[in-house]
Motif scaffolding. Sequence first.
Motif, PDB file in Angstrom:
ATOM      1  N   ILE A   2       0.974  -1.305   0.265  1.00  0.00           N
ATOM      2  CA  ILE A   2      -0.115  -0.043   0.031  1.00  0.00           C
ATOM      3  C   ILE A   2       0.892   1.259  -0.098  1.00  0.00           C
ATOM      4  CG2 ILE A   2      -1.833   1.112   1.145  1.00  0.00           C
ATOM      5  CD1 ILE A   2      -2.597  -1.779   2.576  1.00  0.00           C
ATOM      6  N   VAL A   7       1.015   5.163   0.158  1.00  0.00           N
ATOM      7  CA  VAL A   7       0.292   6.322   0.748  1.00  0.00           C
ATOM      8  C   VAL A   7       0.939   7.617   0.343  1.00  0.00           C
ATOM      9  CG1 VAL A   7      -0.941   7.254   2.813  1.00  0.00           C
ATOM     10  CG2 VAL A   7      -0.487   4.785   2.589  1.00  0.00           C
ATOM     11  N   LEU A  67      -6.818  10.746   4.085  1.00  0.00           N
ATOM     12  CA  LEU A  67      -6.663   9.691   3.428  1.00  0.00           C
ATOM     13  C   LEU A  67      -6.471   8.376   4.489  1.00  0.00           C
ATOM     14  CD1 LEU A  67      -6.440   9.123   0.367  1.00  0.00           C
ATOM     15  CD2 LEU A  67      -3.955   9.379   0.749  1.00  0.00           C
ATOM     16  N   ASN A  68      -6.119   8.826   5.582  1.00  0.00           N
ATOM     17  CA  ASN A  68      -5.727   7.773   6.548  1.00  0.00           C
ATOM     18  C   ASN A  68      -7.014   6.948   7.151  1.00  0.00           C
ATOM     19  OD1 ASN A  68      -2.998   7.893   6.864  1.00  0.00           O
ATOM     20  ND2 ASN A  68      -3.087   9.731   7.847  1.00  0.00           N
ATOM     21  N   LEU A 124      -7.201   4.346   4.551  1.00  0.00           N
ATOM     22  CA  LEU A 124      -5.945   3.345   4.860  1.00  0.00           C
ATOM     23  C   LEU A 124      -6.363   2.416   5.892  1.00  0.00           C
ATOM     24  CD1 LEU A 124      -3.047   2.499   4.397  1.00  0.00           C
ATOM     25  CD2 LEU A 124      -2.499   4.083   6.153  1.00  0.00           C
ATOM     26  N   THR A 164       2.761  -1.375   4.356  1.00  0.00           N
ATOM     27  CA  THR A 164       2.408   0.021   4.038  1.00  0.00           C
ATOM     28  C   THR A 164       3.700   1.013   3.762  1.00  0.00           C
ATOM     29  OG1 THR A 164       0.350  -0.212   4.967  1.00  0.00           O
ATOM     30  CG2 THR A 164       0.981   2.192   4.549  1.00  0.00           C
ATOM     31  N   ASN A 201       4.252   4.819   3.710  1.00  0.00           N
ATOM     32  CA  ASN A 201       3.817   6.148   3.852  1.00  0.00           C
ATOM     33  C   ASN A 201       4.894   7.058   3.277  1.00  0.00           C
ATOM     34  OD1 ASN A 201       1.321   6.205   5.297  1.00  0.00           O
ATOM     35  ND2 ASN A 201       2.364   4.951   6.766  1.00  0.00           N
ATOM     36  N   LEU A 220      -2.925   4.900  -2.592  1.00  0.00           N
ATOM     37  CA  LEU A 220      -3.865   6.193  -1.984  1.00  0.00           C
ATOM     38  C   LEU A 220      -3.030   7.474  -2.367  1.00  0.00           C
ATOM     39  CD1 LEU A 220      -3.974   3.420  -0.188  1.00  0.00           C
ATOM     40  CD2 LEU A 220      -5.439   4.752   1.060  1.00  0.00           C
ATOM     41  N   THR A 221      -4.130   8.393  -2.876  1.00  0.00           N
ATOM     42  CA  THR A 221      -3.547   9.705  -3.014  1.00  0.00           C
ATOM     43  C   THR A 221      -4.643  10.697  -2.817  1.00  0.00           C
ATOM     44  OG1 THR A 221      -2.384  11.354  -4.236  1.00  0.00           O
ATOM     45  CG2 THR A 221      -3.586   9.640  -5.498  1.00  0.00           C
TER      46      THR A 221
END
Length: 174
Positions: A6, A8, A17-18, A21, A37, A39, A74-75
């Motif tokens: 993932i 992020v 966005l968290n 997540l 993940t 980050n 994720l953005t």
Amino acid sequence: MTNVSIIVGAPNEYSRLNGILDFITKLLQEKGIDYETINVHTLPAEDLIQANFNSEAIIRANEIVNKSTGVVILTPVYKASYSGILKTFLDLLPQKGLEDKVILPLILGGTFGHLLTIQYALNPVLSVLGATTISNGVYTIDQHIERTGENTFIINEDAQQRLNQGIEAFLRLI
């Protein structure tokens, strides 16, 4: 077990966005899917900005992506595109770093006016990185994620349903 990475692209740990997540990682845990993940905001800024391909942190992050079968990205949307911090990391992936991987884009924006960010901004870059299997992305409006405390969130039912459908389709592909 299937391994998912993932990525992020939020600029900080307080982004809505968290909430997405957290929702996604709980779904993966419930299904017994192994994930890691990245980050991007925690990677060394100097290495990202100066495109330091030899950075130990960048090499480790790239290894996480490399060993994955699926990649969730994720953005947030900024200025009708994905985040710049995400771009700095994508630029440091190997030329075909997403080849043979299933990709799921998850985007958070202020209005549905930026819905096409997935197709017109993010997907072309993912394709250049070798991605050929890009699952239908899920676009969520930030108003559908309520901040309930320090870095805790509640996602409304409609958004939860779309996220569930997106993850289920992604998992069928991997």
